[in-house]
Design a protein around this motif. Structure first.
Motif, mmCIF file in Angstrom:
data_model
loop_
_atom_site.group_PDB
_atom_site.id
_atom_site.type_symbol
_atom_site.label_atom_id
_atom_site.label_comp_id
_atom_site.label_asym_id
_atom_site.label_seq_id
_atom_site.Cartn_x
_atom_site.Cartn_y
_atom_site.Cartn_z
ATOM 1 N N PHE A 1 2.244 2.622 0.244
ATOM 2 C CA PHE A 1 1.145 2.988 -0.649
ATOM 3 C C PHE A 1 1.604 4.117 -1.573
ATOM 4 O O PHE A 1 2.583 4.806 -1.301
ATOM 5 C CB PHE A 1 -0.086 3.434 0.151
ATOM 6 N N LYS A 2 0.865 4.273 -2.666
ATOM 7 C CA LYS A 2 1.139 5.378 -3.588
ATOM 8 C C LYS A 2 0.058 6.431 -3.428
ATOM 9 O O LYS A 2 -1.121 6.118 -3.274
ATOM 10 C CB LYS A 2 1.161 4.879 -5.034
ATOM 11 N N SER A 3 0.481 7.695 -3.452
ATOM 12 C CA SER A 3 -0.457 8.804 -3.349
ATOM 13 C C SER A 3 -0.148 9.816 -4.439
ATOM 14 O O SER A 3 0.873 9.710 -5.130
ATOM 15 C CB SER A 3 -0.361 9.455 -1.959
ATOM 16 N N LEU B 1 -6.117 3.702 -1.347
ATOM 17 C CA LEU B 1 -4.843 3.706 -2.086
ATOM 18 C C LEU B 1 -4.220 2.313 -2.161
ATOM 19 O O LEU B 1 -3.088 2.155 -2.595
ATOM 20 C CB LEU B 1 -3.861 4.690 -1.426
ATOM 21 N N LYS B 2 -4.963 1.304 -1.705
ATOM 22 C CA LYS B 2 -4.527 -0.101 -1.736
ATOM 23 C C LYS B 2 -3.162 -0.300 -1.063
ATOM 24 O O LYS B 2 -2.206 -0.757 -1.685
ATOM 25 C CB LYS B 2 -4.493 -0.617 -3.176
ATOM 26 N N PRO B 3 -3.065 0.036 0.213
ATOM 27 C CA PRO B 3 -1.781 -0.105 0.929
ATOM 28 C C PRO B 3 -1.460 -1.556 1.224
ATOM 29 O O PRO B 3 -2.332 -2.429 1.183
ATOM 30 C CB PRO B 3 -2.036 0.655 2.224
ATOM 31 N N LYS B 4 -0.188 -1.810 1.522
ATOM 32 C CA LYS B 4 0.216 -3.124 2.026
ATOM 33 C C LYS B 4 1.036 -2.905 3.283
ATOM 34 O O LYS B 4 1.647 -1.838 3.471
ATOM 35 C CB LYS B 4 1.001 -3.911 0.982
ATOM 36 N N LYS C 1 -7.007 3.247 2.836
ATOM 37 C CA LYS C 1 -7.467 1.999 2.205
ATOM 38 C C LYS C 1 -7.815 2.168 0.728
ATOM 39 O O LYS C 1 -7.659 1.237 -0.055
ATOM 40 C CB LYS C 1 -8.651 1.413 2.977
#
Length: 198
Positions: free
Chosen positions: A145-147, A126-129, A124
């Motif tokens: 998401f981006k990591s 990482l601002k996932p969609k 969460k």
């Protein structure tokens, strides 16, 4: 009577043709929508793909033609945790773009929505969609998401779906410099997953 019968036959032919073509149209629309949502632009459709048949999993998936099985040494570096390492990994030459697949036997108790919610909660920060879709006729979720990693920022596109017998996780990821080239390809690859044991 003859005119009524011929009209009925023509209408039945039209309905048959609609039923034949509707799944293809629906898939194309959902693929385009997914690419627009994840990549921010329409798919290019210029990547040459090959179908990979993974017999131990009874699954087939389309991957870029130049992808090969990732060497174990590179896979160990990319996935240092055995817990998170996919069973089957394919990548481009330098390993900066890869597809990983893992399956787990399903007892029918796996709830795909709960898996998606758990993943969203896990990443969460990482601002996932999450995108809901159908893959091979089964309910599925794409979580995006981006990591961060040693080789820079990574775009992760994860697929969670159920087949008749198993729970499948697919991950297509790429470093920042490859996003323009591979974002839509990753969506296409994951959405092409299908069961081969039917």
């Amino acid at each position: 009577m003859v005119n009524g019968l011929s009209t009925w036959i023509i209408n039945m032919k039209k309905i048959f043709l609609l039923l034949c073509f509707f799944p293809t149209l629906a898939l194309a629309e959902s693929y385009d929508a997914a690419v627009m949502d994840i990549c921010g632009k329409p798919p290019k459709r210029d990547e040459v793909m090959k179908e990979l048949n993974i017999k131990p999993l009874d699954l087939a998936i389309k991957i870029p033609e130049h992808f090969t099985k990732m060497p174990d040494l590179l896979a160990d570096v990319k996935y240092p945790s055995l817990k998170n390492k996919p069973k089957f990994i394919y990548s481009n030459d330098d390993g900066a773009v890869s597809l990983g697949l893992t399956e787990k036997a399903s007892s029918g108790l796996v709830d795909i929505d709960e898996v998606k919610d758990g993943m969203l909660n896990l990443v969460k920060t990482l601002k996932p969609k999450a995108l809901s879709l159908s893959v091979d006729g089964n309910k599925a979720w794409l979580v995006v998401f981006k990591s961060q990693a040693k080789d820079g920022n990574i775009l992760n596109i994860q697929l969670f779906t159920m087949t008749d017998t198993k729970f499948v996780i697919g991950t297509f990821n790429m470093t920042d410099k490859y996003i323009n080239q591979y974002c839509d390809v990753g969506v296409l690859s994951l959405m092409s997953l299908k069961e081969t044991s039917r």
